[in-house]
Design a protein around this motif. Structure first.
Motif, PDB file in Angstrom:
ATOM      1  N   ARG A  50       0.775  -1.397   0.014  1.00 41.02           N
ATOM      2  CA  ARG A  50       0.127   0.150   0.062  1.00 41.02           C
ATOM      3  C   ARG A  50       0.825   1.312   0.087  1.00 41.02           C
ATOM      4  N   GLU A  51       0.606   2.015  -0.780  1.00 38.84           N
ATOM      5  CA  GLU A  51       1.487   3.202  -1.108  1.00 38.84           C
ATOM      6  C   GLU A  51       1.617   4.045   0.030  1.00 38.84           C
ATOM      7  N   PHE A  52       2.794   5.330  -0.056  1.00 33.74           N
ATOM      8  CA  PHE A  52       2.870   5.942   0.993  1.00 33.74           C
ATOM      9  C   PHE A  52       1.620   7.221   1.162  1.00 33.74           C
ATOM     10  N   ALA A  53       1.402   7.596   2.248  1.00 29.37           N
ATOM     11  CA  ALA A  53       0.348   8.257   2.668  1.00 29.37           C
ATOM     12  C   ALA A  53       0.482   9.069   3.754  1.00 29.37           C
ATOM     13  N   SER A  54      -0.171  10.236   3.802  1.00 26.62           N
ATOM     14  CA  SER A  54      -0.153  10.914   5.101  1.00 26.62           C
ATOM     15  C   SER A  54      -1.336  10.575   5.963  1.00 26.62           C
ATOM     16  N   GLU A  55      -1.033  10.713   7.176  1.00 27.29           N
ATOM     17  CA  GLU A  55      -1.931  10.095   8.210  1.00 27.29           C
ATOM     18  C   GLU A  55      -1.911  11.241   9.513  1.00 27.29           C
ATOM     19  N   LEU A  56      -3.230  11.650   9.913  1.00 29.70           N
ATOM     20  CA  LEU A  56      -3.248  12.488  10.839  1.00 29.70           C
ATOM     21  C   LEU A  56      -4.387  11.869  11.757  1.00 29.70           C
ATOM     22  N   LYS A  57      -3.827  12.062  13.159  1.00 36.33           N
ATOM     23  CA  LYS A  57      -4.858  11.390  14.211  1.00 36.33           C
ATOM     24  C   LYS A  57      -5.228  12.472  15.060  1.00 36.33           C
ATOM     25  N   PHE A  58      -6.179  12.372  15.642  1.00 39.35           N
ATOM     26  CA  PHE A  58      -6.867  13.380  16.787  1.00 39.35           C
ATOM     27  C   PHE A  58      -7.497  12.504  17.800  1.00 39.35           C
ATOM     28  N   LEU A  59      -7.464  12.926  18.822  1.00 40.40           N
ATOM     29  CA  LEU A  59      -8.232  12.732  20.218  1.00 40.40           C
ATOM     30  C   LEU A  59      -9.374  13.446  20.341  1.00 40.40           C
ATOM     31  N   VAL A  60     -10.664  12.926  20.406  1.00 36.30           N
ATOM     32  CA  VAL A  60     -11.632  13.925  20.730  1.00 36.30           C
ATOM     33  C   VAL A  60     -12.712  13.077  21.844  1.00 36.30           C
ATOM     34  N   SER A  61     -13.504  13.794  22.265  1.00 35.13           N
ATOM     35  CA  SER A  61     -14.257  13.431  23.316  1.00 35.13           C
ATOM     36  C   SER A  61     -15.466  12.331  22.720  1.00 35.13           C
ATOM     37  N   PRO A  62     -16.191  11.449  23.287  1.00 38.19           N
ATOM     38  CA  PRO A  62     -17.476  10.812  22.659  1.00 38.19           C
ATOM     39  C   PRO A  62     -18.230  11.804  22.071  1.00 38.19           C
ATOM     40  N   SER A  63     -18.660  12.938  22.625  1.00 32.74           N
ATOM     41  CA  SER A  63     -19.823  13.710  22.278  1.00 32.74           C
ATOM     42  C   SER A  63     -19.316  14.374  20.872  1.00 32.74           C
ATOM     43  N   THR A  64     -18.023  15.013  20.953  1.00 29.90           N
ATOM     44  CA  THR A  64     -17.523  15.465  19.686  1.00 29.90           C
ATOM     45  C   THR A  64     -17.335  14.381  18.431  1.00 29.90           C
ATOM     46  N   ALA A  65     -16.955  13.183  18.874  1.00 28.14           N
ATOM     47  CA  ALA A  65     -16.891  11.982  17.908  1.00 28.14           C
ATOM     48  C   ALA A  65     -18.301  11.786  17.458  1.00 28.14           C
ATOM     49  N   GLU A  66     -19.399  11.945  17.989  1.00 24.78           N
ATOM     50  CA  GLU A  66     -20.616  11.455  17.595  1.00 24.78           C
ATOM     51  C   GLU A  66     -21.042  12.404  16.561  1.00 24.78           C
ATOM     52  N   ARG A  67     -20.745  13.788  16.799  1.00 24.61           N
ATOM     53  CA  ARG A  67     -21.104  15.112  15.779  1.00 24.61           C
ATOM     54  C   ARG A  67     -20.193  14.754  14.449  1.00 24.61           C
ATOM     55  N   ILE A  68     -18.857  14.127  14.701  1.00 22.07           N
ATOM     56  CA  ILE A  68     -18.017  14.150  13.619  1.00 22.07           C
ATOM     57  C   ILE A  68     -18.520  13.000  12.729  1.00 22.07           C
ATOM     58  N   ARG A  69     -18.936  11.870  13.532  1.00 25.12           N
ATOM     59  CA  ARG A  69     -19.533  10.631  12.652  1.00 25.12           C
ATOM     60  C   ARG A  69     -20.712  11.171  11.796  1.00 25.12           C
TER      61      ARG A  69
END
Length: 255
Positions: free
Chosen positions: A15-34
């Motif tokens: 699988r080719e090289f790619a950029s990867e960004l990670k974030f930590l978010v709260s469950p409530s924020t995660a649900e909004r992002i989902r």
């Protein structure tokens, strides 16, 4: 025989090289992002669940007896070796994840679950598909350390620069190693119970939809590692180091 028709995952070995960004978010924020992601990206075509975008991942992780991978010593800081299973599938993927100049690539080979025992042999079998992986485990003196499992939501899209992918991982759990097999995928020590890990993957420059996401939710990238969190939670590192590592991650997420 492996039934490839039942596979719910990308079967490419490289699988080719790619950029990867990670974030930590709260469950409530995660649900909004989902919900935000579901309105703008399509489901991973290989996922399932009510919204056709979810699956369970379980991985076995390796390290040296001095935990050089955890401490990121030398070349051990650039690569991780793991064995990954999706859901209750009857096959596993032998994976090497390599990070070079901030970009991530993978090499992976598919094997049946009963073949994992071959990694315990003293000599790699050159006729086995997992020969390259077995060789590297021995050469780097890597031993099985732990199992990590979690629920993943995955949404994808195609852009002018190639595919992009957003994943959200929660209910992340770790178990001490119990041999070359998967055990209790929904059991174990719960890692960062108050946080969800979000990853954005893309090639070349960040696509507009991800820029919009980061700006709208004021997201701050975090170099969080599930394996390092697991090594801390399972007591494989000294207490002061464990405390500082987790504290640094959460302080950055709250900034």
């Amino acid at each position: 025989m492996i039934d490839f028709k039942t596979m719910s995952i990308d079967l490419r070995e490289y699988r080719e090289f790619a950029s990867e960004l990670k974030f930590l978010v709260s469950p409530s924020t995660a649900e909004r992002i989902r919900e935000w992601a579901r309105a703008r990206l399509v489901p991973d075509p290989n996922a399932s669940g009510e919204s056709s975008d979810a699956y369970r991942i379980t991985s076995l992780y390796f390290d040296t007896r001095h935990f050089d991978v955890f401490h990121r010593r030398g070349s051990f800081g650039r690569s991780k070796y793991r064995i990954r299973r999706y859901g209750d599938g009857e096959v596993a993927f032998l994976e090497r994840k390599l990070k070079t100049r901030g970009l991530v690539s993978k090499r992976r080979t598919i094997v049946e679950l009963e073949e994992l025992a071959r990694l315990g042999d003293g000599e790699p079998d050159p006729d086995w598909a997992g020969h390259w992986y077995h060789q590297r485990l021995l050469a780097r003196r890597l031993n099985l350390v732990c199992q990590i499992s979690y629920d993943r939501t995955a949404r994808v899209a195609m852009t002018d620069y190639g595919p992009i992918r957003l994943t959200m991982d929660d209910d992340i759990r770790a178990l001490a190693a119990r041999g070359l097999a998967f055990n209790g995928e929904t059991q174990g020590e719960l890692l960062c119970p108050n946080w969800i890990i979000i990853e954005l993957k893309y090639r070349l420059e960040m696509p507009a939809v991800f820029k919009q996401l980061v700006e709208e939710f004021a997201l701050n990238p975090q170099p969080v590692s599930k394996y390092r969190l697991a090594a801390v939670a399972l007591g494989y590192v000294k207490e002061f180091m464990a405390h500082n590592f987790v504290k640094d991650r959460l302080d950055a997420a709250n900034a």
